[in-house]
Design a protein around this motif. Structure first.
Motif, short mmCIF file in Angstrom:
data_model
loop_
_atom_site.label_atom_id
_atom_site.label_comp_id
_atom_site.label_asym_id
_atom_site.label_seq_id
_atom_site.Cartn_x
_atom_site.Cartn_y
_atom_site.Cartn_z
N ALA A 1 9.61 -40.14 24.75
CA ALA A 1 8.43 -40.85 23.63
C ALA A 1 9.34 -41.19 22.31
CB ALA A 1 7.87 -39.55 23.27
N GLY A 2 10.41 -40.95 22.33
CA GLY A 2 11.35 -41.56 20.85
C GLY A 2 11.46 -43.14 21.29
N TRP A 3 12.12 -43.20 22.49
CA TRP A 3 12.25 -44.57 22.68
C TRP A 3 11.18 -45.48 22.84
CZ3 TRP A 3 15.60 -42.34 27.50
CH2 TRP A 3 16.80 -41.88 27.00
N LEU A 4 10.00 -45.00 23.27
CA LEU A 4 9.15 -45.72 23.52
C LEU A 4 8.28 -45.99 21.97
CD1 LEU A 4 7.38 -44.02 26.62
CD2 LEU A 4 7.73 -46.54 26.41
N THR A 5 8.09 -45.14 21.21
CA THR A 5 7.81 -45.28 19.80
C THR A 5 8.53 -46.24 19.10
OG1 THR A 5 8.84 -43.15 19.22
CG2 THR A 5 6.30 -43.30 19.79
N SER A 6 10.05 -46.06 19.18
CA SER A 6 10.56 -47.30 18.46
C SER A 6 10.50 -48.40 18.96
CB SER A 6 12.27 -46.79 18.60
OG SER A 6 12.59 -45.40 18.71
N PHE A 7 10.49 -48.51 20.24
CA PHE A 7 10.40 -49.95 20.98
C PHE A 7 9.04 -50.63 20.44
CE2 PHE A 7 8.87 -52.89 24.20
CZ PHE A 7 10.19 -53.32 24.60
N LEU A 8 8.13 -50.03 20.27
CA LEU A 8 6.66 -50.38 20.01
C LEU A 8 6.65 -50.73 18.39
CD1 LEU A 8 4.41 -48.40 22.50
CD2 LEU A 8 4.80 -51.07 22.16
N GLY A 9 7.21 -49.77 17.68
CA GLY A 9 7.35 -49.68 15.97
C GLY A 9 7.97 -50.84 15.84
N GLU A 10 9.24 -51.19 16.38
CA GLU A 10 10.14 -52.39 16.14
C GLU A 10 9.21 -53.68 16.32
OE1 GLU A 10 13.23 -51.50 18.48
OE2 GLU A 10 13.87 -49.82 17.15
N ARG A 11 8.15 -53.46 17.09
CA ARG A 11 7.55 -54.84 17.65
C ARG A 11 6.38 -55.01 16.95
NH1 ARG A 11 11.41 -53.50 20.75
NH2 ARG A 11 12.82 -55.02 21.94
N GLY A 12 6.11 -54.27 16.02
CA GLY A 12 4.82 -54.80 15.08
C GLY A 12 3.63 -53.66 15.42
N PHE A 13 4.05 -52.59 16.22
CA PHE A 13 2.84 -51.72 16.58
C PHE A 13 2.81 -50.86 15.24
CE2 PHE A 13 2.73 -53.59 20.44
CZ PHE A 13 1.62 -53.42 21.03
N ASP A 14 1.43 -50.17 14.92
CA ASP A 14 1.39 -49.14 13.92
C ASP A 14 1.31 -47.91 14.93
OD1 ASP A 14 0.72 -47.51 11.92
OD2 ASP A 14 -1.24 -48.26 11.77
N VAL A 15 2.42 -46.91 14.82
CA VAL A 15 2.87 -45.97 15.57
C VAL A 15 2.59 -44.61 14.89
CG1 VAL A 15 4.35 -44.82 16.84
CG2 VAL A 15 4.37 -47.40 16.59
N THR A 16 1.79 -43.81 15.63
CA THR A 16 1.65 -42.36 15.09
C THR A 16 2.21 -41.35 16.30
OG1 THR A 16 -0.57 -42.89 14.28
CG2 THR A 16 -0.04 -40.62 14.47
N PRO A 17 3.32 -40.75 15.99
CA PRO A 17 3.95 -39.85 17.08
C PRO A 17 3.17 -38.41 16.73
CG PRO A 17 5.30 -40.07 15.15
CD PRO A 17 4.18 -40.93 14.93
N GLY A 18 3.33 -37.60 17.94
CA GLY A 18 2.88 -36.31 17.80
C GLY A 18 1.52 -36.23 17.82
N ILE A 19 0.61 -37.07 18.39
CA ILE A 19 -0.94 -36.74 18.52
C ILE A 19 -1.42 -35.71 19.36
CG2 ILE A 19 -1.32 -39.34 17.64
CD1 ILE A 19 -2.14 -39.60 20.62
N ALA A 20 -2.57 -35.29 18.82
CA ALA A 20 -3.14 -34.15 19.88
C ALA A 20 -2.44 -32.99 19.97
CB ALA A 20 -3.43 -34.66 21.18
N GLN A 21 -1.56 -32.77 18.78
CA GLN A 21 -0.99 -31.56 18.87
C GLN A 21 0.26 -31.21 19.75
OE1 GLN A 21 -2.80 -28.06 17.19
NE2 GLN A 21 -4.77 -28.82 17.37
#
Ligand SMILES: [Zn+2]
Ligand SMILES: [Zn+2]
Length: 396
Positions: A42-62
């Motif tokens: 999850a960390g690698w995916l969120t950094s990957f997308l965040g670095e490429r311009g996505f607005d990232v929210t980790p830890g959704i849905a509790q």
């Protein structure tokens, strides 16, 4: 701008990111993490997308390992779902590293054209597909509300757009009897293991009189301690599966009667715990599947127009397909004789074929998302089909 030009730009953006996407897939593959422990993935995916311009929210849905990454705004909204949990003992024997990287790649492709389409694309990270039904819990938290469509791709032994996934309920049972010396005082014992064996035999008898597409299978997780002690406790875990949600309910009641048979015959007491996260049968949306079939064909991957393959098992994507139009296609990484959930399949998930499928899967998903974002007729058709099929097969 016509959709073919948008798709060409999307494909070019995915090609430009191909090395990074493959590296991401291989990193997840080399570090398999079980349900809800997918912290690195999850960390690698969120950094990957965040670095490429996505607005990232980790830890959704509790859930700490769920996430949402958004590009664009307004409507319509297409979600591309990522799974990244592994299997105990055999790592990525279901190839979820490819699901995750293809979803991220599709996000890169759609984001490259999102200013020329209406709406938004979301990459939604969904933990714990294999054992818990993470998406079922995410549905309860509203994680898929407000979407026009939800799509994903799963590696398999052939290219297909028409997934057949069974409705599935998980149940744990325990019998409690009474320990006694098995030779000195057998008449004082209540044998919890015998209760379990009666339950298995009753289910085996039931099996010849249920629909051939249904499945009941279990493992004994506690069968007693020693042969000279009458087992005072036994435990097992079962999966009950059926082609549709209504038959699953019928079958659950019949399986529950088999459990009771063991208790009645032996005098043991019975505890039955059904998992609240029941997997629904997959409701493949025909108009989206048709669009996806055309998009896969542009990549040289031909699929049948309408197919009725053997069920691939069960997936919590089935539950998502009951609340939003969706597809769960497969993309070929292994020959047909390779079993899913096997060490061999895990090898294919890191093979050259697996790498090609990651990139092709990303492109095909992005193209289908572009179709949905740009084609109002397709959106009307998929909505109408969703309402029609949901009415025919209620329950999630
Ligand atoms: Zn899987
Ligand atoms: Zn699996």
């Amino acid at each position: 701008m016509d959709s073919n030009a948008l798709k060409a730009r999307s494909n070019a953006a995915i090609d430009a990111a191909a090395d990074d996407l493959i590296a991401l897939s291989m990193r997840i593959h080399a570090n398999p993490e079980l349900a809800f422990n997918e912290t690195q993935a999850a960390g690698w995916l969120t950094s990957f997308l965040g670095e490429r311009g996505f607005d990232v929210t980790p830890g959704i849905a509790q859930m700490p390992t769920a996430f949402r990454a958004v590009a664009g705004s307004g409507a319509p909204v297409v979600a591309i779902l990522a799974e990244y949990d592994a299997l105990p003992g055999i790592g990525h024997g279901c190839g979820h590293n490819i699901i995750a990287s293809a979803a991220a790649g599709a996000g890169i492709g759609v984001r490259a054209v999102i200013d020329d389409t209406a709406g938004a694309v979301q990459i939604i990270g969904t933990p714990a597909e294999e054992v818990y039904g993470g998406k079922v819990a995410m549905i309860r938290e509203g994680a898929f509300d407000g979407l026009d469509a939800a799509i994903m791709t799963h590696p398999g032994s052939r290219d297909s757009v028409w997934a057949k996934a069974l409705a599935c309920a998980e149940v744990s049972i325990e019998y409690h009897g009474r320990e006694a010396h098995a030779a000195a005082q057998p008449e004082r014992g209540i044998n919890a293991l015998e209760a379990m064996i009666i339950a298995f035999n009753a289910i085996n008898s039931l099996r010849q009189h249920i629909l051939g597409t249904a499945r009941v299978h279990g493992v004994i997780t506690d069968g007693g301690e020693a042969p000279n002690i009458v087992p005072g406790r036994s435990a097992a875990s079962f999966l009950v599966r059926a082609e549709d949600d209504a038959y699953l309910e019928e079958l659950k009641a019949r399986v529950a009667a088999c459990f009771e048979a063991g208790a009645t015959a032996t005098g043991a007491t019975l505890d039955v715990r059904w998992n609240v996260n029941q997997y629904a049968a997959m409701n493949t949306n025909a108009p989206i599947a048709a669009a996806h079939r055309r998009n896969l064909a542009t990549l040289g991957r031909d699929t049948l127009e309408r197919e009725n393959p053997r069920p691939l098992g069960s997936t919590d994507m089935g539950n998502v397909s009951k609340i939003v139009p969706g597809i769960h296609p497969t993309i070929a990484i292994a020959p047909p004789d390779v079993n899913g959930h096997s060490p061999q399949f895990a090898e294919y998930a890191a093979s050259d074929a697996g790498k090609r499928a990651t990139i092709d899967g990303a492109k095909a998903l992005a193209m289908t998302a572009i179709d949905i974002l740009t084609d109002a007729d397709l959106r009307r058709e998929m909505r109408a089909e969703f309402e029609r099929t949901r009415a025919a097969a209620p329950g999630a």
